[in-house]
Motif scaffolding. Structure first.
Motif, PDB file in Angstrom:
ATOM      1  N   TRP A 152       0.818  -1.209   0.000  1.00 42.87           N
ATOM      2  CA  TRP A 152       0.000   0.000   0.000  1.00 42.87           C
ATOM      3  C   TRP A 152       0.851   1.260   0.000  1.00 42.87           C
ATOM      4  O   TRP A 152       0.445   2.287  -0.537  1.00 42.87           O
ATOM      5  N   MET A 204       0.143   4.074  -2.706  1.00 42.09           N
ATOM      6  CA  MET A 204      -0.121   5.468  -2.317  1.00 42.09           C
ATOM      7  C   MET A 204       0.863   6.418  -2.987  1.00 42.09           C
ATOM      8  O   MET A 204       0.493   7.539  -3.335  1.00 42.09           O
ATOM      9  N   ARG A 233      -3.851   8.198  -6.018  1.00 38.51           N
ATOM     10  CA  ARG A 233      -5.239   7.745  -5.967  1.00 38.51           C
ATOM     11  C   ARG A 233      -5.861   7.640  -7.355  1.00 38.51           C
ATOM     12  O   ARG A 233      -6.597   6.701  -7.647  1.00 38.51           O
ATOM     13  N   TRP A 289      -9.943   2.420  -2.287  1.00 42.51           N
ATOM     14  CA  TRP A 289      -8.865   3.310  -1.840  1.00 42.51           C
ATOM     15  C   TRP A 289      -9.110   3.732  -0.394  1.00 42.51           C
ATOM     16  O   TRP A 289      -8.219   3.668   0.448  1.00 42.51           O
ATOM     17  N   THR A 346      -6.720   2.523   2.686  1.00 37.03           N
ATOM     18  CA  THR A 346      -6.020   3.571   3.430  1.00 37.03           C
ATOM     19  C   THR A 346      -6.357   3.489   4.912  1.00 37.03           C
ATOM     20  O   THR A 346      -5.488   3.645   5.774  1.00 37.03           O
ATOM     21  N   TYR A 380      -4.429   0.605   6.259  1.00 38.18           N
ATOM     22  CA  TYR A 380      -3.022   0.977   6.335  1.00 38.18           C
ATOM     23  C   TYR A 380      -2.755   1.828   7.582  1.00 38.18           C
ATOM     24  O   TYR A 380      -1.787   1.595   8.310  1.00 38.18           O
ATOM     25  N   ARG A 381      -3.587   2.817   7.800  1.00 33.07           N
ATOM     26  CA  ARG A 381      -3.412   3.692   8.978  1.00 33.07           C
ATOM     27  C   ARG A 381      -3.550   2.925  10.275  1.00 33.07           C
ATOM     28  O   ARG A 381      -2.847   3.180  11.253  1.00 33.07           O
TER      29      ARG A 381
END
Length: 90
Positions: free
Chosen positions: A12, A16, A20, A78, A82, A85-86
């Protein structure tokens, strides 16, 4: 973190970095095209084939499915990736 999660984080970060728009165009257009094919195959079993997939309409229908895929599927995945991922990197 598991090995699968570590691979996702590395993947990811690369995605990124590419952006996007590129992600949405690639994944969303593929998704839209696959949904178009699915709809096309099932419309062969129905009488609506002549109405929905006449030559001028087939390109418009394909375009609508691809744009819808880019906006909805590309944007949604997306956002979800995301978020994942965070969560994993915090």
């Amino acid at each position: 973190m598991t090995e699968k999660e570590t691979k996702f984080v590395a993947y990811w970060e690369i995605v990124m970095h590419r952006g996007r728009l590129r992600y949405a165009l690639l994944h969303g257009s593929i998704f839209g095209f696959l949904i178009f094919l699915f709809t096309f195959i099932f419309s062969l079993l129905d009488d609506s084939y002549d109405k929905m997939f006449a030559i001028p309409n087939i390109f418009a229908t394909l375009l609508i499915f691809i744009i819808g895929g880019i906006i909805f599927e590309g944007g949604y995945t997306w956002f979800m990736n995301t978020k994942k991922y965070r969560r994993l990197t915090s």
